[in-house]
Enzyme design. Structure first.
Site, mmCIF file in Angstrom:
data_model
loop_
_atom_site.group_PDB
_atom_site.id
_atom_site.type_symbol
_atom_site.label_atom_id
_atom_site.label_comp_id
_atom_site.label_asym_id
_atom_site.label_seq_id
_atom_site.Cartn_x
_atom_site.Cartn_y
_atom_site.Cartn_z
ATOM 1 N N ARG A 51 6.700 8.223 20.119
ATOM 2 C CA ARG A 51 7.326 7.837 18.370
ATOM 3 C C ARG A 51 7.237 6.737 18.887
ATOM 4 N NH1 ARG A 51 13.137 8.279 18.894
ATOM 5 N NH2 ARG A 51 13.052 6.331 19.769
ATOM 6 N N TYR A 103 0.028 -0.447 -7.248
ATOM 7 C CA TYR A 103 0.276 0.554 -6.726
ATOM 8 C C TYR A 103 1.836 0.899 -7.301
ATOM 9 C CZ TYR A 103 1.120 4.841 -4.711
ATOM 10 O OH TYR A 103 0.951 5.931 -4.585
ATOM 11 N N ASP A 176 -2.161 -6.179 0.530
ATOM 12 C CA ASP A 176 -1.975 -4.474 -0.028
ATOM 13 C C ASP A 176 -3.544 -4.893 -0.531
ATOM 14 O OD1 ASP A 176 -3.294 -1.885 -0.427
ATOM 15 O OD2 ASP A 176 -1.188 -1.604 -1.787
ATOM 16 N N LYS A 201 -6.955 6.749 1.945
ATOM 17 C CA LYS A 201 -8.030 6.639 1.310
ATOM 18 C C LYS A 201 -9.475 6.070 1.564
ATOM 19 C CE LYS A 201 -4.922 7.643 -1.725
ATOM 20 N NZ LYS A 201 -3.474 7.058 -1.512
HETATM 21 N N1 PLP Z 1 -1.338 1.379 -1.676
HETATM 22 C C1 PLP Z 1 -2.924 1.222 -2.251
HETATM 23 C C2 PLP Z 1 -3.184 0.953 -3.342
HETATM 24 C C3 PLP Z 1 -3.027 2.878 -2.565
HETATM 25 O O1 PLP Z 1 -3.088 3.385 -3.790
HETATM 26 C C4 PLP Z 1 -1.381 4.016 -2.433
HETATM 27 C C5 PLP Z 1 -1.564 4.933 -2.248
HETATM 28 O O2 PLP Z 1 -2.067 5.955 -3.267
HETATM 29 C C6 PLP Z 1 -0.715 3.434 -1.147
HETATM 30 C C7 PLP Z 1 -0.670 2.165 -0.936
HETATM 31 C C8 PLP Z 1 -0.348 4.228 -0.779
HETATM 32 O O3 PLP Z 1 0.044 4.858 0.562
HETATM 33 P P1 PLP Z 1 0.232 6.864 0.506
HETATM 34 O O4 PLP Z 1 -0.572 7.200 -0.211
HETATM 35 O O5 PLP Z 1 -0.588 6.460 2.195
HETATM 36 O O6 PLP Z 1 1.112 6.024 1.017
#
Ligand code: PLP
Length: 381
Positions: A51, A103, A176, A201
Site C-alpha cells: 500500500r 477537465y 494537468d 490516457k
Molecule cells: N485530467 C484530464 C485532463 C482528464 O481528461 C482526465 C480524464 O478524462 C482526468 C484528469 C482524470 O483522470 P482519470 O479518469 O484517470 O481519473
C-alpha cells in the site's frame, strides 16, 4: 541528472528497467503485498508493504520523473486519485485559483469542495493571466491549478507566466499535463511545481488501464504530504496495471506524435467543411491560444479536436453516423473516439451543447477524414 540518451530511447527501453536476477528484458510484476525483513530486521529492497510502495511502480515512476525533468513521481489508482492527493495535502479552507474550463470531473470536485467549505475556490477564465493576477491573494493562495491544453476545447495557458505569478504570490502551481504528455510540453521545465497525468490516457495509450501520476519538481514538505496521502487513503494502483502502464509507455513518442499529426490534419479538414460551425484545436492559427501553444509545445498540439455543428441534434446525429470513431468517453488511446460532451458534463458545463470532442488515435488520418466527411455530407441541410 539529465538522461544521457534522447527521451525516445529512454521510453523504448522502459527507462532501462530489467530484471537483475534472470536478466529478463521485460521487467517482472510483483504481486506480493508483504515484503520480508532480513536477519537484522531491515527490508531487502526498501519495500515493506504494497500500500506504501510496490516494486512494479518503481520503473514507471523513475521513467516519469526523467521524462518530466522532476525530482520524484508517484503512481495513483486514477488521475482523480492523483488530483485528490494534491487537494487533500492543502490546509483546511485553503484558497485555490482554478480555471473555469478544465477537465469537468476535477472542476465538479472543486465546486463540491468549495461548497462544503473544504477549500476556498476562485474560478477564472482558462488561460486569462489578468484574471489570475486579480484572483491571487499574496501569501494566502496555496495553489494555482492549470490545464494546458484544456479538455475539451484546447484553451492554452502560458505556463511560464502563470508559474511566475503563482510563485510571486507565494502559491504552488500544479499543471494537468494529460492532453500534452511530456512529449509535447514539460510543465516543470516551465516553472510549475507539480504535473498531473491521467495515465489512463496517452501515457498508457491502449485504453486498458485506469491510472494517474504526479511528478514533483522538488521533494519538499508538500510532496511529503502528497506521498503520505497516498498511503493513508490507500487508493493505490494495482501491480498489474502499473506493469501495463510501463509497457504502454514504451511507445509513447510514436503514439503521441502520430495522434497529433492526425489531429492536425483532421482539424484542417473540419475547418473546410460547410456543415462545421467552428473547430477548437490549438494547432489552428486562429485558435486564441495558438501563439503560446506554438512556443510552449514541441512536436504537436495533442490528440483532442473539438468541433461544433450548430445544434445538439446535429451533433448527436453525426456522432452516431461515424464508423471509425467509437462513441465513448475517454481519450488518448490508439483507437479514435467521438463524444457529445455537453450531455456527459451535464448542467453547469461551459461546453456548448452542439460540440463533439474527437480523440484521435493512430489510424491512418485519411481514413478518419473520409469517415468524417462522409458523415458530415450526410447531415440534413
Ligand atoms: N485530467 C484530464 C485532463 C482528464 O481528461 C482526465 C480524464 O478524462 C482526468 C484528469 C482524470 O483522470 P482519470 O479518469 O484517470 O481519473
Amino acid at each position: 541528472g539529465k538522461p544521457s540518451v534522447h527521451p525516445e530511447t529512454l521510453v523504448a527501453r522502459a527507462g532501462g528497467a530489467v530484471d537483475e536476477q534472470f536478466g529478463s528484458v521485460v521487467p517482472p510484476i510483483f504481486p506480493s503485498a508483504p515484503y520480508r525483513r532480513d536477519a537484522t530486521g531491515r527490508y531487502l529492497g526498501g519495500h515493506s508493504y504494497s500500500r506504501d510502495q510496490n516494486p512494479t511502480f518503481d520503473p514507471a515512476e523513475r521513467l516519469l520523473t526523467e521524462l518530466e525533468g522532476g525530482a520524484d513521481a508517484l503512481l495513483f489508482a486514477s488521475g482523480m486519485a492523483a488530483a485528490s492527493a494534491v487537494l487533500e495535502a492543502l490546509s483546511p479552507g485553503a484558497h485555490v485559483v482554478v480555471p473555469s474550463a478544465m477537465y469537468w470531473t476535477i472542476r465538479r470536485f472543486l465546486e463540491e469542495l468549495g461548497a462544503a467549505g473544504r477549500l476556498d475556490v476562485s474560478f477564472i477564465p482558462t488561460g486569462d493571466l489578468d484574471a489570475l493576477g486579480g484572483a491571487l491573494r499574496p501569501n494566502r493562495t496555496e495553489l494555482v491549478w492549470v490545464e494546458s491544453p484544456a479538455n475539451p476545447r484546447g484553451e492554452i495557458t502560458d505556463l511560464c507566466a502563470a508559474a511566475e505569478m503563482a510563485h510571486a504570490a507565494g502559491a504552488r502551481i500544479c499543471a494537468d499535463g494529460t492532453l500534452a504528455t511530456p512529449v509535447l510540453t514539460r510543465p516543470l521545465e516551465l516553472g510549475c511545481d507539480l504535473v498531473l497525468h491521467s495515465a489512463t490516457k496517452q501515457l498508457n495509450g491502449h485504453a486498458d488501464v485506469v491510472a494517474g501520476a504526479l511528478v514533483a519538481a522538488e521533494r519538499d514538505a508538500f510532496w511529503g504530504r502528497v506521498r503520505h496521502e497516498r498511503g493513508m487513503r490507500g487508493g493505490i494502483l494495482g501491480p498489474f496495471e502499473a506493469w501495463l502502464l510501463l509497457r504502454g509507455m514504451r511507445t509513447l513518442y510514436l503514439r503521441v506524435r502520430a495522434s497529433a499529426r492526425g489531429a492536425m490534419d483532421i482539424a484542417e479538414a473540419l475547418v473546410r467543411h460547410p456543415a462545421v460551425v467552428g473547430v477548437d484545436y490549438p494547432g489552428l492559427p486562429d485558435h486564441p491560444g495558438h501563439a503560446i501553444a506554438a512556443r510552449q509545445m514541441t512536436g504537436g498540439f495533442g490528440p483532442v479536436v473539438s468541433f461544433r455543428l450548430g445544434s445538439p441534434e446535429r451533433a448527436r446525429a453525426l456522432a452516431s453516423s461515424l464508423r471509425l470513431f467509437h462513441d465513448a468517453s475517454s481519450l488518448g488511446g490508439v483507437e479514435s473516439l467521438v463524444e457529445h460532451r455537453a450531455v456527459v458534463e451535464g448542467e453547469g458545463s461551459p461546453v456548448p451543447d452542439d460540440l463533439l470532442r474527437l480523440s484521435i488515435g493512430i489510424e491512418e488520418p485519411a481514413d478518419l477524414i473520409e469517415d468524417l466527411i462522409r458523415a458530415l455530407d450526410g447531415l440534413s441541410p
